[in-house]
Design an enzyme around this catalytic site. Structure first.
Site, PDB file in Angstrom:
ATOM      1  NE  ARG A  14       4.846  -5.618  -2.622  1.00  0.00           N
ATOM      2  CZ  ARG A  14       5.001  -6.854  -2.142  1.00  0.00           C
ATOM      3  NH1 ARG A  14       5.840  -7.689  -2.741  1.00  0.00           N
ATOM      4  NH2 ARG A  14       4.325  -7.260  -1.088  1.00  0.00           N
ATOM      5  CG  HIS A  38       8.338  -5.194   0.969  1.00  0.00           C
ATOM      6  ND1 HIS A  38       7.388  -4.196   0.893  1.00  0.00           N
ATOM      7  CD2 HIS A  38       9.240  -4.794   1.903  1.00  0.00           C
ATOM      8  CE1 HIS A  38       7.696  -3.236   1.750  1.00  0.00           C
ATOM      9  NE2 HIS A  38       8.807  -3.571   2.368  1.00  0.00           N
ATOM     10  CE1 TYR A  82       3.920 -11.219   0.109  1.00  0.00           C
ATOM     11  CE2 TYR A  82       5.931 -11.844   1.262  1.00  0.00           C
ATOM     12  CZ  TYR A  82       5.269 -11.010   0.380  1.00  0.00           C
ATOM     13  OH  TYR A  82       5.945  -9.991  -0.258  1.00  0.00           O
TER      14      TYR A  82
END
Length: 377
Positions: free
Chosen positions: A265, A269, A278
């Site tokens: 990805r 998100h 992160y």
């Protein structure tokens, strides 16, 4: 069962130890893996066209979210090979069970873009007719749709109607109990269902290493008697070849399959996420270098199956799709607050009846029926 028979049975279920790949990152052709056939050239060219258009659709939806025309949008940029490959592996009579991240797949399946984004706009539970499109509503709760998919697949088999069900799930969804129940259900019933796990490395911010100690998620299939495979999910040729084989195997009565597609990805998100908290930019850069659209383009050009005119036509189609999406989501919509109670249950519970009546009274007292919501609503 003898130990030799058991070994043969297990070997038939185990995935390849290396992900199946037809095309190298640089676009060069690799030796076709044993047991798999390269999809027809015309299908691969069509796949490239859909991937280009799908990426433009995805980018436009992301921009519209920033403008307030969508409440939220989970981008699937970087996962185009999985999104388009899953659609091209199916026939019209087959069913697709998507997650909230699979809008690109629905768009490629032919659904009206405004209708398929209705959920993410916050306007209605599901904006399209699932029975017409053989496409279940997009599922936000993780993995709950996997059990539904197996149930529908078994129903199709029992009624002799034919058809295969392909259910999409992320790596985070494989950590849910529903996913394991669905695999067990599918294995016992020999249901004609294919599970495509789009392993994009993260369940929101949780990396795969914190979710599972398995050597690969595909190895989970053997524990449920489900045939499994793993594939390079950024290689459209390989992804389509593996999915097509699994779908046709299910169609012929060969039972369920679990396919793990290794992808990434690239975007956050959702628009509400800060992925830089992160993961490192160097990691993102490595995956950008393995971009599925660019890889397929280099491969097709290398085989003289794609021209500058073909690429320009795909990009023009993408711009037309983006313009139509802007126009569709720019129109004002009529919202009736009482619609939130519709289609929740076939027969509303007493509590819902009471709550609906209470809201209706409050709306009547305030002189508000429906309410128009504009671009920022």
């Amino acid at each position: 069962m003898s130990s030799e028979s058991l070994r043969q049975s297990v070997d038939q279920l185990l995935p390849s130890f290396d992900p199946v790949r037809f095309v190298a990152v640089d676009g060069s052709a690799l030796e076709p893996p044993a047991g798999y056939s390269r999809p027809p050239d015309a299908v691969l060219v069509e796949a490239f066209h859909r991937m280009v258009v799908g990426r433009r659709f995805d980018a436009q939806a992301t921009v519209l979210t920033r403008q307030g025309r969508l409440a939220v949008y989970p981008s699937s940029r970087g996962q185009e090979a999985c999104q388009i490959g899953s659609v091209l592996a199916l026939r019209a009579e087959d069913w697709l069970f998507p997650t909230y991240r699979d809008s690109m797949a629905l768009f490629a399946r032919g659904l009206d873009p405004v209708e398929l984004l209705t959920l993410l706009r916050g306007e209605w539970h599901c904006g399209y007719d699932p029975t017409v499109w053989r496409t279940a509503p997009q599922c936000t709760p993780l993995a709950t749709q996997t059990v539904h998919a197996v149930g529908l697949a078994d129903a199709l088999r029992r009624r002799g109607r034919g058809g295969v069900v392909l259910v999409l799930v992320g790596d985070g969804g494989t950590s849910e109990g529903d996913f394991h129940e669905a695999l067990n259900f599918a294995g016992v019933l020999r249901a004609p269902v294919v599970f495509l796990v789009q392993n994009n490395g993260y369940a929101i911010s949780v990396p795969l290493a914190r979710q599972s100690a398995a050597p690969a998620l595909a190895f989970r299939g053997v524990g449920y008697g489900v045939s499994a495979e793993q594939v390079d999910g950024n290689d459209l040729v390989a992804t389509l070849a593996v999915l097509s084989a699994a779908v046709e195997r299910a169609r012929a009565g060969g039972g369920p399959s679990l396919v793990e597609a290794h992808t990434y990805r690239v975007s956050a998100h959702t628009n509400a996420d800060d992925a830089s908290r992160y993961r490192e930019e160097a990691e993102v850069a490595r995956w950008r270098a393995a971009d599925p659209v660019e890889r397929l383009e280099r491969y097709l050009r290398g085989r003289e199956l794609l021209t500058d005119a073909d690429v320009a036509a795909a990009e023009a189609a993408g711009e037309r799709a983006a313009e139509e999406l802007r126009k569709g989501l720019g129109e004002r919509m009529q919202v009736d607050p009482l619609e939130m109670f519709t289609h929740v249950f076939a027969e509303p519970t007493p509590q819902l009846v009471e709550q609906r009546a209470q809201l209706a009274a409050e709306l009547a007292a305030g002189g508000a029926g429906g309410e128009e919501v504009g671009r920022d609503g």
